[in-house]
Design a protein around this motif. Structure first.
Motif, PDB file in Angstrom:
ATOM      1  N   UNK A  33     103.755  42.319  41.519  1.00 42.28           N
ATOM      2  CA  UNK A  33     103.176  42.797  42.777  1.00 42.28           C
ATOM      3  C   UNK A  33     101.913  42.012  43.110  1.00 42.28           C
ATOM      4  N   UNK A  34     101.067  41.800  42.074  1.00 39.36           N
ATOM      5  CA  UNK A  34      99.838  41.024  42.304  1.00 39.36           C
ATOM      6  C   UNK A  34     100.147  39.635  42.818  1.00 39.36           C
ATOM      7  N   UNK A  35     101.143  38.995  42.220  1.00 37.89           N
ATOM      8  CA  UNK A  35     101.445  37.615  42.614  1.00 37.89           C
ATOM      9  C   UNK A  35     101.978  37.577  44.044  1.00 37.89           C
ATOM     10  N   UNK A  36     102.830  38.552  44.399  1.00 33.20           N
ATOM     11  CA  UNK A  36     103.345  38.595  45.775  1.00 33.20           C
ATOM     12  C   UNK A  36     102.199  38.809  46.765  1.00 33.20           C
ATOM     13  N   UNK A  87      98.133  36.736  50.787  1.00 37.34           N
ATOM     14  CA  UNK A  87      96.758  36.386  51.155  1.00 37.34           C
ATOM     15  C   UNK A  87      96.640  34.890  51.398  1.00 37.34           C
ATOM     16  N   UNK A  88      97.254  34.116  50.504  1.00 36.53           N
ATOM     17  CA  UNK A  88      97.197  32.663  50.641  1.00 36.53           C
ATOM     18  C   UNK A  88      97.819  32.240  51.966  1.00 36.53           C
ATOM     19  N   UNK A  89      98.934  32.901  52.324  1.00 36.86           N
ATOM     20  CA  UNK A  89      99.587  32.566  53.586  1.00 36.86           C
ATOM     21  C   UNK A  89      98.633  32.764  54.760  1.00 36.86           C
ATOM     22  N   UNK A  90      97.949  33.902  54.788  1.00 33.86           N
ATOM     23  CA  UNK A  90      97.081  34.167  55.941  1.00 33.86           C
ATOM     24  C   UNK A  90      95.899  33.203  55.985  1.00 33.86           C
ATOM     25  N   UNK A  91      95.345  32.878  54.824  1.00 39.93           N
ATOM     26  CA  UNK A  91      94.220  31.935  54.816  1.00 39.93           C
ATOM     27  C   UNK A  91      94.687  30.565  55.304  1.00 39.93           C
ATOM     28  N   UNK A  92      95.816  30.097  54.764  1.00 41.02           N
ATOM     29  CA  UNK A  92      96.265  28.739  55.108  1.00 41.02           C
ATOM     30  C   UNK A  92      96.791  28.689  56.540  1.00 41.02           C
ATOM     31  N   UNK A  93      97.576  29.684  56.918  1.00 44.77           N
ATOM     32  CA  UNK A  93      98.216  29.634  58.240  1.00 44.77           C
ATOM     33  C   UNK A  93      97.201  29.828  59.360  1.00 44.77           C
ATOM     34  N   UNK A  94      96.326  30.817  59.203  1.00 42.47           N
ATOM     35  CA  UNK A  94      95.426  31.132  60.314  1.00 42.47           C
ATOM     36  C   UNK A  94      94.073  30.427  60.191  1.00 42.47           C
ATOM     37  N   UNK A  95      93.392  30.661  59.054  1.00 40.95           N
ATOM     38  CA  UNK A  95      92.049  30.094  58.942  1.00 40.95           C
ATOM     39  C   UNK A  95      92.102  28.568  58.856  1.00 40.95           C
ATOM     40  N   UNK A  96      93.040  28.053  58.075  1.00 44.07           N
ATOM     41  CA  UNK A  96      93.136  26.604  57.960  1.00 44.07           C
ATOM     42  C   UNK A  96      94.057  26.043  59.031  1.00 44.07           C
ATOM     43  N   UNK A  97      94.641  26.953  59.813  1.00 38.81           N
ATOM     44  CA  UNK A  97      95.252  26.525  61.040  1.00 38.81           C
ATOM     45  C   UNK A  97      96.584  25.815  60.860  1.00 38.81           C
ATOM     46  N   UNK A 103      91.048  34.995  41.130  1.00 36.55           N
ATOM     47  CA  UNK A 103      90.866  36.440  41.121  1.00 36.55           C
ATOM     48  C   UNK A 103      92.111  37.129  40.571  1.00 36.55           C
ATOM     49  N   UNK A 104      93.274  36.731  41.081  1.00 34.31           N
ATOM     50  CA  UNK A 104      94.520  37.356  40.625  1.00 34.31           C
ATOM     51  C   UNK A 104      94.774  37.072  39.160  1.00 34.31           C
ATOM     52  N   UNK A 105      94.723  35.792  38.766  1.00 34.82           N
ATOM     53  CA  UNK A 105      95.183  35.454  37.424  1.00 34.82           C
ATOM     54  C   UNK A 105      94.133  35.703  36.373  1.00 34.82           C
ATOM     55  N   UNK A 106      92.878  35.684  36.742  1.00 32.15           N
ATOM     56  CA  UNK A 106      91.858  35.917  35.723  1.00 32.15           C
ATOM     57  C   UNK A 106      91.432  37.369  35.642  1.00 32.15           C
ATOM     58  N   UNK A 107      91.382  38.049  36.780  1.00 32.37           N
ATOM     59  CA  UNK A 107      90.805  39.396  36.784  1.00 32.37           C
ATOM     60  C   UNK A 107      91.844  40.507  36.925  1.00 32.37           C
ATOM     61  N   UNK A 108      92.933  40.233  37.627  1.00 35.13           N
ATOM     62  CA  UNK A 108      93.881  41.319  37.885  1.00 35.13           C
ATOM     63  C   UNK A 108      95.005  41.368  36.867  1.00 35.13           C
TER      64      UNK A 108
END
Lengths: 142, 260
Positions: A82-85, A90-100, B254-259
């Motif tokens: 669940x954490x990895x998903x 989160x990575x998607x939103x940062x890369x897609x929107x913030x990094x455009x 954060x995910x791999x080290x803390x969670x």
């Protein structure tokens, strides 16, 4: 005086395809168009920041969700998955929107994503195979 | 007979030409990926930087796999031991000003929020740059610098806390009590646990520090009208890409080290 804006190709690109979150796209493109065309000399267009805050709240929401799982769920493979998903979200939103990246041309999107996908494959392969490799080396010396 | 004569002006790329925005042509009549040269190169740099961080995460994954995890069903309560990998929320449970209290992952949650917030102010600065709004660019760059510096300060506190350790310390195998951590031994768990902490968060912190330096440069250049005279704030955009990448790396650390 508005000439520099006219001759500024970046403005066109910005207006044509970039930036704008799809939900508010019709409104924004129009607003931008009006702004750059009809603004008196030296005037600055109004900010367009709705999509930024929307992305921010998504990121905060996912982080809060992660903490909910930390405290309400026992550690294990399921929780880690669940954490990895959620991290990938989160990575998607940062890369897609913030990094455009979402608003760049397709070729650029794939240029970034394909090496990243191969990298993730390599990472998984190294961690799983490397564990066996490490054990094999250790067993050889025992 | 040479077509390139020395009488031809070789200095077409004079200062006036290079100062102009990269106007869709990389002097070759087209613009690969419809992106400016600088932005594309920043993307490729970030891709290579991702390889470096992936190497760190691979190392972390391998070493963590090699060590047994604490079994919560064993009936024992968790305590620090070199026999197994520590549970992160038992290690990172301190909070400035709340000495002796158990605040699992509280401080790292705050740090995460600070970094996400700095990403927002960064993207606001980029947006202001698109509108050629010098004052807004300055304002948002200053906020980003502030959040970036706050994050670095938080990390300094986190490291200090980690290095000095808890009041009780941990009884080591040689019968002495050890407090905190260094590269050779630590009270939390296997030696490599602390080593990976120092290297991964340290490498990320170095990136944040570089980012803050670049942001300070951008702020000074904005104040001096350097970008405004150039006709565009693309430098803010490129530094913005770097800054978001640093935030992105933190999401994974954060995910791999803390969670996990």
């Amino acid at each position: 005086m508005a000439g520099w804006l006219h001759d500024w190709p970046f403005t066109y690109r910005y207006n044509d395809q970039s930036v704008i979150h799809s939900a508010i796209q019709p409104f924004i493109i129009m607003a931008n168009h009006v702004n750059t065309e009809q603004l008196p000399a030296g005037e600055i267009p109004k900010p367009n920041v709705g999509w930024i805050w929307k992305t921010f709240f998504v990121l905060v929401g996912i982080t809060v969700l992660e903490f909910v799982f930390v405290f309400l769920m026992n550690p294990g493979t399921l929780r880690n998955s669940i954490f990895i998903v959620l991290t990938i979200f989160k990575a998607f939103f940062i890369v897609a929107e913030f990094m455009h990246l979402k608003h760049e041309v397709k070729a650029l999107i794939w240029t970034i994503l394909i090496p990243m996908a191969l990298l993730v494959w390599l990472l998984i392969a190294l961690v799983s195979e490397g564990t066996y490799g490490g054990q094999a080396i250790q067993n050889a010396f025992n | 007979m040479s077509t390139i004569s020395t009488t031809q002006p070789l200095t077409t790329a004079s200062s006036s030409a290079t100062d102009r925005p990269r106007s869709g042509n990389w002097d070759g009549g087209n613009e690969p990926f419809k992106a400016s040269y600088g932005k594309l190169m920043m993307w490729f740099f970030l891709l290579s930087d991702a390889f470096t961080f992936a190497a760190f995460l691979t190392t972390y994954g391998l070493i963590r796999h090699r060590n047994p995890a604490f079994d919560p069903n064993s009936g024992q309560t968790f305590e620090f031991s070199t026999a197994y990998w520590p549970i992160p929320d038992k290690v990172f449970n301190g909070f400035p000003g709340l000495h002796g209290m158990d605040v699992p992952l509280g401080f790292v949650a705050l740090m995460t929020m600070i970094l996400i917030f700095s990403s927002v102010t960064m993207v606001l600065a980029v947006e202001a740059g698109h509108r050629m709004d010098k004052q807004d660019v300055q304002k948002w760059l200053l906020w980003t610098i502030l959040f970036g510096a706050t994050f670095l300060g938080s990390q300094a506190w986190e490291w200090t806390h980690f290095i000095h350790g808890t009041e009780e310390g941990t009884l080591m195998a040689n019968g002495t009590r050890f407090f905190g951590a260094n590269l050779a031994q630590n009270q939390y768990g296997p030696v490599l646990f602390a080593d990976l902490f120092f290297f991964i968060t340290g490498f990320h912190g170095t990136h944040v520090f570089s980012g803050v330096c670049l942001l300070v440069y951008c702020f000074i250049a904005t104040t001096n009208d350097t970008f405004h005279k150039r006709g565009h704030y693309e430098m803010v955009e490129k530094v913005g890409l770097y800054w978001h990448f640093v935030d992105l790396v933190w999401v994974f650390v954060f995910t791999f080290f803390y969670l996990v």
